[in-house]
Design a protein around this motif. Structure first.
Motif, mmCIF file in Angstrom:
data_model
loop_
_atom_site.group_PDB
_atom_site.id
_atom_site.type_symbol
_atom_site.label_atom_id
_atom_site.label_comp_id
_atom_site.label_asym_id
_atom_site.label_seq_id
_atom_site.Cartn_x
_atom_site.Cartn_y
_atom_site.Cartn_z
ATOM 1 N N CYS A 73 -2.101 -7.338 26.474
ATOM 2 C CA CYS A 73 -0.722 -6.830 26.467
ATOM 3 C C CYS A 73 0.170 -7.652 25.540
ATOM 4 O O CYS A 73 0.998 -7.096 24.803
ATOM 5 C CB CYS A 73 -0.154 -6.849 27.882
ATOM 6 S SG CYS A 73 -0.999 -5.757 29.035
ATOM 7 N N MET A 76 -0.858 -7.110 21.669
ATOM 8 C CA MET A 76 -0.419 -5.805 21.198
ATOM 9 C C MET A 76 1.098 -5.676 21.257
ATOM 10 O O MET A 76 1.704 -4.981 20.435
ATOM 11 C CB MET A 76 -1.065 -4.699 22.026
ATOM 12 C CG MET A 76 -2.588 -4.659 21.933
ATOM 13 S SD MET A 76 -3.216 -4.587 20.236
ATOM 14 C CE MET A 76 -2.581 -2.993 19.699
ATOM 15 N N GLY A 77 1.708 -6.344 22.227
ATOM 16 C CA GLY A 77 3.166 -6.305 22.331
ATOM 17 C C GLY A 77 3.860 -6.920 21.136
ATOM 18 O O GLY A 77 4.930 -6.457 20.707
ATOM 19 N N THR A 80 3.862 -4.365 18.619
ATOM 20 C CA THR A 80 4.779 -3.294 19.024
ATOM 21 C C THR A 80 6.213 -3.620 18.637
ATOM 22 O O THR A 80 6.955 -2.758 18.133
ATOM 23 C CB THR A 80 4.695 -3.065 20.538
ATOM 24 O OG1 THR A 80 3.355 -2.756 20.906
ATOM 25 C CG2 THR A 80 5.602 -1.915 20.966
ATOM 26 N N VAL A 84 8.495 -1.352 16.320
ATOM 27 C CA VAL A 84 9.738 -0.783 16.858
ATOM 28 C C VAL A 84 10.925 -1.192 15.998
ATOM 29 O O VAL A 84 11.855 -0.398 15.773
ATOM 30 C CB VAL A 84 9.931 -1.230 18.318
ATOM 31 C CG1 VAL A 84 11.342 -0.907 18.798
ATOM 32 C CG2 VAL A 84 8.916 -0.564 19.224
ATOM 33 N N VAL A 113 3.355 2.051 16.539
ATOM 34 C CA VAL A 113 4.130 1.868 17.771
ATOM 35 C C VAL A 113 3.519 2.661 18.921
ATOM 36 O O VAL A 113 3.348 2.142 20.035
ATOM 37 C CB VAL A 113 5.602 2.264 17.550
ATOM 38 C CG1 VAL A 113 6.348 2.323 18.881
ATOM 39 C CG2 VAL A 113 6.280 1.274 16.617
ATOM 40 N N CYS A 116 0.053 1.065 19.962
ATOM 41 C CA CYS A 116 0.219 -0.225 20.634
ATOM 42 C C CYS A 116 0.857 -0.061 22.013
ATOM 43 O O CYS A 116 0.454 -0.732 22.974
ATOM 44 C CB CYS A 116 1.071 -1.162 19.774
ATOM 45 S SG CYS A 116 0.276 -1.691 18.237
ATOM 46 N N CYS A 117 1.832 0.834 22.128
ATOM 47 C CA CYS A 117 2.497 1.040 23.416
ATOM 48 C C CYS A 117 1.536 1.607 24.455
ATOM 49 O O CYS A 117 1.515 1.160 25.606
ATOM 50 C CB CYS A 117 3.695 1.976 23.247
ATOM 51 S SG CYS A 117 5.139 1.211 22.482
ATOM 52 N N GLN A 120 -0.921 -1.110 25.428
ATOM 53 C CA GLN A 120 -0.221 -2.164 26.164
ATOM 54 C C GLN A 120 0.106 -1.726 27.591
ATOM 55 O O GLN A 120 -0.134 -2.464 28.550
ATOM 56 C CB GLN A 120 1.053 -2.526 25.405
ATOM 57 C CG GLN A 120 1.838 -3.681 25.991
ATOM 58 C CD GLN A 120 3.080 -3.974 25.164
ATOM 59 O OE1 GLN A 120 3.272 -3.415 24.083
ATOM 60 N NE2 GLN A 120 3.927 -4.850 25.667
ATOM 61 N N THR A 148 5.781 -12.990 20.069
ATOM 62 C CA THR A 148 6.791 -12.234 19.330
ATOM 63 C C THR A 148 7.593 -13.140 18.399
ATOM 64 O O THR A 148 7.863 -12.790 17.245
ATOM 65 C CB THR A 148 7.741 -11.518 20.302
ATOM 66 O OG1 THR A 148 6.991 -10.623 21.133
ATOM 67 C CG2 THR A 148 8.790 -10.728 19.543
#
Length: 213
Positions: A73, A76-77, A80, A84, A113, A116-117, A120, A148
């Motif tokens: 998560c 991949m976040g 993301t 985004v 996006v 990945c969402c 995730q 991030t």
């Protein structure tokens, strides 16, 4: 109370000393940043690591080790968030009269996006179903935020214009948030003593009867 205060102080510190974002004028500019060697290497490393975790470690350790689901998560976040941000810039410029959806780069960011969402959310739900939510949330928060910030440094180079003092202050604010989050987790059961719980009697237990009338 102390955990909440630490989270507020840490968040305020990061916001006050956050680096200024670049002035992005088109999605093509974001695409140029995303196709630089540093981010390309990070992107493929993340995909390879996530694929290895999914096909090798999820079947073996997914039900026993929290870090397996949370790692997927968080990795991949981080992608993301970058996707985004690119789609958000495209929408902002498009609403301002500069259509960005005529470029294929915008649709590539959109596809990234969505992919990945979905991945995730799938593994985050598995983590919440398997492990205690009070444990999943702080661990996911720390890993997701750390990755991030790291990928933002690689792609947008937001910290190039900052000095050592400002960077150190932001790191201290981030550590403060982490400390507050884990303090909230550790003290979540504080105050639940057995003195305030009423006794439960079964049919086989004698029911105490007071002699006073």
């Amino acid at each position: 109370m102390l955990g909440c205060a630490l989270c507020v102080v840490g968040s305020t510190t990061i916001v006050l000393h956050a680096p200024k974002e670049r002035n992005i004028e088109s999605v093509k500019q974001v695409w140029q940043l995303a196709t630089e060697p540093g981010f390309i290497v990070y992107f493929w490393v993340v995909l390879v690591v996530v694929a290895v975790i999914i096909f090798r470690y999820v079947p073996r350790y997914g039900q026993t080790h929290l870090i397996v689901y949370i790692g997927i998560c968080s990795l991949m976040g981080s992608l993301t968030v970058m996707g985004v941000k690119a789609v958000g810039i495209a929408l902002k410029l498009s609403f301002g009269g500069m259509d960005q959806f005529k470029y294929y780069e915008t649709w590539i960011f959109t596809a990234i996006v969505i992919f990945c969402c979905l991945l995730q959310v799938n593994y985050l739900n598995k983590a919440l179903d398997t492990f205690n939510t009070a444990v999943v949330c702080p661990v996911y928060y720390v890993m997701f935020t750390t990755l991030t910030i790291f990928v933002s440094m690689i792609m947008f180079k937001d910290w190039d214009s900052q000095g050592g003092t400002e960077i150190a202050t932001e790191l201290c604010g981030f550590i403060t948030i982490i400390s507050g989050t884990f303090l909230l987790h550790k003290t979540k059961d504080m105050g639940n003593s057995s003195n305030g719980i009423l006794p439960v009697y079964t049919t086989s237990d004698p029911i105490p009867i007071s002699s006073s009338r």
